[in-house]
Write a protein that holds these residues in place. Sequence first.
Motif, PDB file in Angstrom:
ATOM      1  N   LEU A  53       0.832  -1.206   0.000  1.00 30.75           N
ATOM      2  CA  LEU A  53       0.000   0.000   0.000  1.00 30.75           C
ATOM      3  C   LEU A  53       0.862   1.250   0.000  1.00 30.75           C
ATOM      4  N   ASP A  54       1.865   1.266   0.846  1.00 32.70           N
ATOM      5  CA  ASP A  54       2.754   2.429   0.912  1.00 32.70           C
ATOM      6  C   ASP A  54       3.406   2.693  -0.444  1.00 32.70           C
ATOM      7  N   ALA A  55       3.871   1.632  -1.088  1.00 32.46           N
ATOM      8  CA  ALA A  55       4.520   1.783  -2.388  1.00 32.46           C
ATOM      9  C   ALA A  55       3.522   2.265  -3.441  1.00 32.46           C
ATOM     10  N   PHE A  56       2.349   1.674  -3.466  1.00 38.33           N
ATOM     11  CA  PHE A  56       1.352   2.065  -4.462  1.00 38.33           C
ATOM     12  C   PHE A  56       0.888   3.502  -4.247  1.00 38.33           C
ATOM     13  N   LEU A  57       0.772   3.918  -2.991  1.00 42.13           N
ATOM     14  CA  LEU A  57       0.392   5.301  -2.704  1.00 42.13           C
ATOM     15  C   LEU A  57       1.441   6.271  -3.239  1.00 42.13           C
ATOM     16  N   LYS A  58       2.702   5.932  -3.023  1.00 46.07           N
ATOM     17  CA  LYS A  58       3.773   6.799  -3.532  1.00 46.07           C
ATOM     18  C   LYS A  58       3.816   6.790  -5.061  1.00 46.07           C
ATOM     19  N   GLY A  59       3.487   5.655  -5.658  1.00 47.16           N
ATOM     20  CA  GLY A  59       3.492   5.558  -7.119  1.00 47.16           C
ATOM     21  C   GLY A  59       2.188   5.991  -7.755  1.00 47.16           C
ATOM     22  N   ASN A  60       1.205   6.371  -6.920  1.00 45.83           N
ATOM     23  CA  ASN A  60      -0.107   6.806  -7.425  1.00 45.83           C
ATOM     24  C   ASN A  60      -0.732   5.743  -8.328  1.00 45.83           C
ATOM     25  N   ASP A  61      -0.594   4.484  -7.932  1.00 47.11           N
ATOM     26  CA  ASP A  61      -1.127   3.353  -8.694  1.00 47.11           C
ATOM     27  C   ASP A  61      -2.517   3.003  -8.161  1.00 47.11           C
ATOM     28  N   GLY A  62      -3.534   3.426  -8.892  1.00 45.50           N
ATOM     29  CA  GLY A  62      -4.902   3.276  -8.417  1.00 45.50           C
ATOM     30  C   GLY A  62      -5.309   1.861  -8.103  1.00 45.50           C
ATOM     31  N   GLU A  63      -5.104   0.962  -9.044  1.00 46.57           N
ATOM     32  CA  GLU A  63      -5.508  -0.430  -8.837  1.00 46.57           C
ATOM     33  C   GLU A  63      -4.763  -1.040  -7.662  1.00 46.57           C
ATOM     34  N   GLY A  64      -3.480  -0.775  -7.597  1.00 50.13           N
ATOM     35  CA  GLY A  64      -2.693  -1.309  -6.489  1.00 50.13           C
ATOM     36  C   GLY A  64      -3.193  -0.819  -5.143  1.00 50.13           C
ATOM     37  N   ILE A  65      -3.545   0.463  -5.090  1.00 54.41           N
ATOM     38  CA  ILE A  65      -4.061   1.038  -3.844  1.00 54.41           C
ATOM     39  C   ILE A  65      -5.368   0.358  -3.440  1.00 54.41           C
ATOM     40  N   VAL A  66      -6.269   0.203  -4.425  1.00 50.66           N
ATOM     41  CA  VAL A  66      -7.568  -0.408  -4.134  1.00 50.66           C
ATOM     42  C   VAL A  66      -7.403  -1.835  -3.631  1.00 50.66           C
ATOM     43  N   TYR A  67      -6.598  -2.628  -4.347  1.00 45.07           N
ATOM     44  CA  TYR A  67      -6.429  -4.030  -3.957  1.00 45.07           C
ATOM     45  C   TYR A  67      -5.734  -4.162  -2.606  1.00 45.07           C
ATOM     46  N   SER A  68      -4.796  -3.264  -2.326  1.00 46.20           N
ATOM     47  CA  SER A  68      -4.096  -3.333  -1.037  1.00 46.20           C
ATOM     48  C   SER A  68      -5.038  -2.989   0.117  1.00 46.20           C
ATOM     49  N   TYR A  69      -5.807  -1.924  -0.053  1.00 42.71           N
ATOM     50  CA  TYR A  69      -6.796  -1.590   0.976  1.00 42.71           C
ATOM     51  C   TYR A  69      -7.764  -2.752   1.197  1.00 42.71           C
ATOM     52  N   THR A  70      -8.160  -3.393   0.099  1.00 40.73           N
ATOM     53  CA  THR A  70      -9.105  -4.511   0.210  1.00 40.73           C
ATOM     54  C   THR A  70      -8.502  -5.655   1.019  1.00 40.73           C
ATOM     55  N   LYS A  71      -7.268  -5.996   0.722  1.00 37.82           N
ATOM     56  CA  LYS A  71      -6.601  -7.080   1.450  1.00 37.82           C
ATOM     57  C   LYS A  71      -6.426  -6.748   2.928  1.00 37.82           C
ATOM     58  N   LEU A  72      -6.301  -5.462   3.220  1.00 41.80           N
ATOM     59  CA  LEU A  72      -6.142  -5.031   4.609  1.00 41.80           C
ATOM     60  C   LEU A  72      -7.483  -4.881   5.322  1.00 41.80           C
TER      61      LEU A  72
END
Length: 216
Positions: A53-72
């Motif tokens: 999540l931290d990495a995706f937030l820094k990279g502004n990767d929308g899908e990655g952010i969504v999937y990471s939040y979901t897993k958490l």
Amino acid sequence: MTKYSKLLSNVIGQKIDYFSLDALQKAKLFYDCEFYTRAGKIFFAYQEYNYALDAFLKGNDGEGIVYSYTKLGRIQNAIDAAIKFKLYALAGSLYEQIGDYPNAARFFSLKTPVKAATYYIKSDMHYEAGICYLNSERYDLAFFEFNKCKNPAEVQQGLQSLEEVAVVLYFDKKYIEAYQIFIKLKLFDSALICAYELKDKQLIKESKILIKKMSA
């Protein structure tokens, strides 16, 4: 210095044997060199969802952010991110996951209206389902859903919308589609006009019979 140069400098300057690193060490290296999405994907694959999540937030990767939040288990955060990044199908799926079918339908309708209709039906929102079917050119299903509306005003509005579509189809010379809608709406005079345009003797005959019965 570009991030590519930074990566190369780190590997050479620190005498890192890249090929001896395990996956998470590589992810850390990519993260430090600002390859955030690549790092996030590795962290995610190894179930390090907070790091991902931290990495995706820094990279502004929308899908990655969504999937990471979901897993958490942070579903509302995932939904907010999906909407922010216009990932409407993902937003719909997340609302579906928590049983919020009206909102699931609302977001599915932006990309997949037929799928949205099924969730509107589950929510007893037949007018909205009819509109989704209408937008998908599923006119029989639209007619069926409009007629299931409990509010007479919605029935009237839905059938009026269907009539408007039939008129557009007529002027687009899609006479058979227009004819079929006019028949369902019991607008037999309009159906007869379509039958004449089609030069279909059987349809002309049937339309005249229906007009006669309606006038009796």
